[in-house]
Design a protein around this motif. Structure first.
Motif, PDB file in Angstrom:
ATOM      1  N   PRO A  11      -6.165  22.205 -19.702  1.00  0.00           N
ATOM      2  CA  PRO A  11      -5.061  21.245 -19.796  1.00  0.00           C
ATOM      3  C   PRO A  11      -3.772  21.873 -20.310  1.00  0.00           C
ATOM      4  CG  PRO A  11      -6.670  20.886 -21.541  1.00  0.00           C
ATOM      5  CD  PRO A  11      -7.274  21.878 -20.606  1.00  0.00           C
ATOM      6  N   SER A  12      -2.660  21.406 -19.728  1.00  0.00           N
ATOM      7  CA  SER A  12      -1.331  21.850 -20.157  1.00  0.00           C
ATOM      8  C   SER A  12      -0.640  20.807 -21.024  1.00  0.00           C
ATOM      9  CB  SER A  12      -0.463  22.150 -18.927  1.00  0.00           C
ATOM     10  OG  SER A  12      -1.047  23.162 -18.127  1.00  0.00           O
ATOM     11  N   THR A  13      -1.261  19.628 -21.160  1.00  0.00           N
ATOM     12  CA  THR A  13      -0.694  18.555 -21.971  1.00  0.00           C
ATOM     13  C   THR A  13      -1.818  17.938 -22.810  1.00  0.00           C
ATOM     14  OG1 THR A  13      -1.130  16.710 -20.450  1.00  0.00           O
ATOM     15  CG2 THR A  13       0.870  18.014 -20.047  1.00  0.00           C
ATOM     16  N   SER A  14      -1.430  16.994 -23.651  1.00  0.00           N
ATOM     17  CA  SER A  14      -2.424  16.263 -24.448  1.00  0.00           C
ATOM     18  C   SER A  14      -2.828  14.953 -23.780  1.00  0.00           C
ATOM     19  CB  SER A  14      -1.856  15.971 -25.852  1.00  0.00           C
ATOM     20  OG  SER A  14      -0.678  15.192 -25.753  1.00  0.00           O
ATOM     21  N   GLU A  18      -5.409  13.759 -18.092  1.00  0.00           N
ATOM     22  CA  GLU A  18      -5.562  15.129 -17.597  1.00  0.00           C
ATOM     23  C   GLU A  18      -6.890  15.716 -18.063  1.00  0.00           C
ATOM     24  OE1 GLU A  18      -3.414  19.536 -17.641  1.00  0.00           O
ATOM     25  OE2 GLU A  18      -2.661  17.949 -18.960  1.00  0.00           O
ATOM     26  N   HIS A  19      -7.233  15.505 -19.313  1.00  0.00           N
ATOM     27  CA  HIS A  19      -8.493  16.020 -19.850  1.00  0.00           C
ATOM     28  C   HIS A  19      -9.679  15.391 -19.119  1.00  0.00           C
ATOM     29  CE1 HIS A  19      -7.082  18.207 -23.586  1.00  0.00           C
ATOM     30  NE2 HIS A  19      -5.979  17.617 -23.164  1.00  0.00           N
ATOM     31  N   ILE A  22     -10.112  16.952 -15.595  1.00  0.00           N
ATOM     32  CA  ILE A  22     -10.751  18.269 -15.677  1.00  0.00           C
ATOM     33  C   ILE A  22     -12.247  18.115 -15.912  1.00  0.00           C
ATOM     34  CG2 ILE A  22     -10.926  20.361 -17.091  1.00  0.00           C
ATOM     35  CD1 ILE A  22      -7.854  20.128 -17.498  1.00  0.00           C
ATOM     36  N   GLY A  61      -2.567  16.204 -14.485  1.00  0.00           N
ATOM     37  CA  GLY A  61      -1.553  16.639 -15.439  1.00  0.00           C
ATOM     38  C   GLY A  61      -0.143  16.480 -14.909  1.00  0.00           C
ATOM     39  N   HIS A  66       2.485  22.465 -16.158  1.00  0.00           N
ATOM     40  CA  HIS A  66       1.625  23.565 -15.710  1.00  0.00           C
ATOM     41  C   HIS A  66       2.461  24.825 -15.505  1.00  0.00           C
ATOM     42  CE1 HIS A  66      -1.851  21.081 -15.331  1.00  0.00           C
ATOM     43  NE2 HIS A  66      -1.461  20.419 -14.254  1.00  0.00           N
TER      44      HIS A  66
END
Length: 307
Positions: A11-14, A18-19, A22, A61, A66
């Motif tokens: 992940p590129s964010t919190s 997005e998590h 993935i 994300g 990214h």
């Protein structure tokens, strides 16, 4: 068959979404592929080629986040080298945005109606083309087929090159595999095929792919009829060749689907890595050079959301 190594960008964010994306992709692919989560710094340092990976997946994300995590052109150049040497790139939503001319420019696609990118979330209908049925469903359906997929502010693909719709992948190495049709609130007709169970047969190149056993967090429906109308007939799933490798981009979220929809991700990998029977027979060969990076590509300062 030995399991090929597949990298999923961490992940590129919190963002919780997005998590979750993935996690769903990792769980979905793990039975057939040796799935490894890699961090952006690892990609910049060349892990894709040094680590013997066959594919990179960038899942959901925020596209510019990214790019920022991958140090912009440093990461782009590493990924481009990896694909050109025969690697596969699968982008989902924000990961698909990353590959378009809006950011990295790996492929000759941009997004329609980008000023109104915040269309919302919800289920949509995607018409898979005949060639898309072969690649994404491993089925021969001459008329194509509609499937339901989840959507969350993904791109609406439009080609910036001369499109090819000949029924086979051409030397121009670009093809639309699926397009948005009606919002899912418009009922499918009785002639639409029923959902396929998760026991659908897969190519002999890999073991059968299961439906997700993890239940995704329900996606709220926030799209309006106006925003849905702007999506109709725009590209939902596309592919393009880069050197010796292939890119497949999903504007939707196949990892959240069931049955044949969930399996499109597995089949996209089979296709992108040249393991599909038609690829082995030379009927869908992709060749060519990557497009140049556009000077107008985003530098990461203009953020837009994926899921």
């Amino acid at each position: 068959m030995n399991q090929q190594r597949v990298a999923i960008l961490g992940p590129s964010t919190s963002l919780t979404t997005e998590h979750e994306t993935i996690r769903l992709v990792q769980q979905l692919l793990a039975p057939q592929w040796n799935v490894v989560i890699v961090q952006a710094a690892d990609v910049v340092n060349g892990i894709l080629t040094r680590g013997g990976f066959a594919a990179l997946l960038v899942c959901g994300g925020v596209g510019p986040e990214h790019a920022k995590a991958l140090q912009f052109d440093q990461g782009r150049n590493k990924v481009l080298e990896f694909i050109s040497q025969g690697g596969a790139y699968i982008g989902i939503c924000g990961g698909a945005y990353l590959a378009t001319k809006l950011i990295w420019g790996l492929v000759d696609y941009t997004s329609a109606d980008f000023d109104n990118w915040d269309r919302g979330c919800g289920p949509v209908l995607v018409k898979i083309s005949p060639i898309g049925c072969k690649i994404l469903l491993d089925e021969d359906i001459p008329e194509g087929v509609e499937v339901e997929m989840d959507y969350a502010n993904g791109p609406l693909f439009i080609s910036t090159a001369t499109p090819t719709n000949t029924g086979t992948i051409s030397p121009q190495q670009q093809q639309q595999l699926g397009r948005f049709t009606l919002p899912v609130s418009h009922q499918m007709t009785s002639s639409s095929p029923p959902a396929v169970s998760s026991t659908i047969s897969l190519p002999t190149t890999a073991a059968a792919a299961p439906t997700n056993t993890i239940t995704p967090t329900p996606m709220p429906t926030t799209m309006t009829p106006d925003t849905m109308a702007s999506m109709i007939d725009r590209g939902a799933v596309v592919t393009q060749g880069i050197g010796g490798g292939r890119v497949v981009l999903f504007a939707t979220h196949p990892e959240r689907g069931r049955g044949r929809v969930a399996q499109t991700l597995h089949h996209a990998l089979v296709w992108a890595l040249g393991l599909h029977a038609d690829v082995a027979a030379g009927q869908m060969e992709l060749v060519g050079q990557p497009p140049p990076r556009p000077s107008s590509a985003m530098d990461g300062s203009d953020l837009f959301m994926g899921f």
